[in-house]
Write a protein that holds these residues in place. Structure first.
Motif, mmCIF file in Angstrom:
data_model
loop_
_atom_site.group_PDB
_atom_site.id
_atom_site.type_symbol
_atom_site.label_atom_id
_atom_site.label_comp_id
_atom_site.label_asym_id
_atom_site.label_seq_id
_atom_site.Cartn_x
_atom_site.Cartn_y
_atom_site.Cartn_z
ATOM 1 N N GLN A 62 7.075 -7.785 6.632
ATOM 2 C CA GLN A 62 7.055 -8.422 5.319
ATOM 3 C C GLN A 62 6.313 -7.536 4.346
ATOM 4 O O GLN A 62 5.399 -6.804 4.711
ATOM 5 C CB GLN A 62 6.365 -9.779 5.384
ATOM 6 C CG GLN A 62 7.136 -10.804 6.184
ATOM 7 C CD GLN A 62 6.396 -12.132 6.190
ATOM 8 O OE1 GLN A 62 5.171 -12.165 6.089
ATOM 9 N NE2 GLN A 62 7.133 -13.219 6.322
ATOM 10 N N ARG A 63 6.719 -7.632 3.092
ATOM 11 C CA ARG A 63 6.062 -6.853 2.060
ATOM 12 C C ARG A 63 4.654 -7.389 1.848
ATOM 13 O O ARG A 63 4.423 -8.588 1.785
ATOM 14 C CB ARG A 63 6.857 -6.950 0.766
ATOM 15 C CG ARG A 63 6.299 -6.124 -0.337
ATOM 16 C CD ARG A 63 7.163 -6.195 -1.558
ATOM 17 N NE ARG A 63 6.551 -5.423 -2.619
ATOM 18 C CZ ARG A 63 7.211 -4.902 -3.605
ATOM 19 N NH1 ARG A 63 8.511 -5.076 -3.694
ATOM 20 N NH2 ARG A 63 6.584 -4.222 -4.541
ATOM 21 N N ARG A 64 3.713 -6.477 1.734
ATOM 22 C CA ARG A 64 2.336 -6.877 1.461
ATOM 23 C C ARG A 64 2.169 -7.117 -0.028
ATOM 24 O O ARG A 64 2.751 -6.414 -0.844
ATOM 25 C CB ARG A 64 1.378 -5.784 1.925
ATOM 26 C CG ARG A 64 1.423 -5.589 3.409
ATOM 27 C CD ARG A 64 0.425 -4.569 3.842
ATOM 28 N NE ARG A 64 0.491 -4.436 5.297
ATOM 29 C CZ ARG A 64 -0.025 -3.459 5.964
ATOM 30 N NH1 ARG A 64 -0.679 -2.508 5.331
ATOM 31 N NH2 ARG A 64 0.084 -3.412 7.267
#
Length: 86
Positions: A62-64
């Protein structure tokens, strides 16, 4: 990015000087010249890019989050700092 663009422009100027003329028979000839110059410059970087790519890990699933939003009123003559960046 700007630095790379400036270096390419310098290399283009040098290549045109070595060529002896800035005139081309057609736009396609000029584009071919540009592509060949870009390929020659990129060839020098391919080995290092391959070495770097070999040690890169997979991307996280997942994108931070990059930042949080903050809405503030700032006068036009102010300097604001966010994480030590003005």
């Amino acid at each position: 990015m700007e630095s790379s663009h400036g270096h390419f422009k310098d290399a283009l100027d040098q290549a045109l000087r070595l060529r002896g003329s800035r005139d081309f028979a057609s736009v396609d000839d000029y584009l071919t010249f540009l592509h060949q110059l870009a390929e020659r410059r990129n060839d020098a970087r391919q080995q290092r890019f391959g070495e770097e790519r070999a040690v890169l890990g997979p991307l996280p699933p997942q994108r931070r989050p990059t930042c949080t939003a903050a809405f503030v009123t700032v006068p036009s003559d102010s300097v604001i700092r966010v994480k030590r960046n003005a």
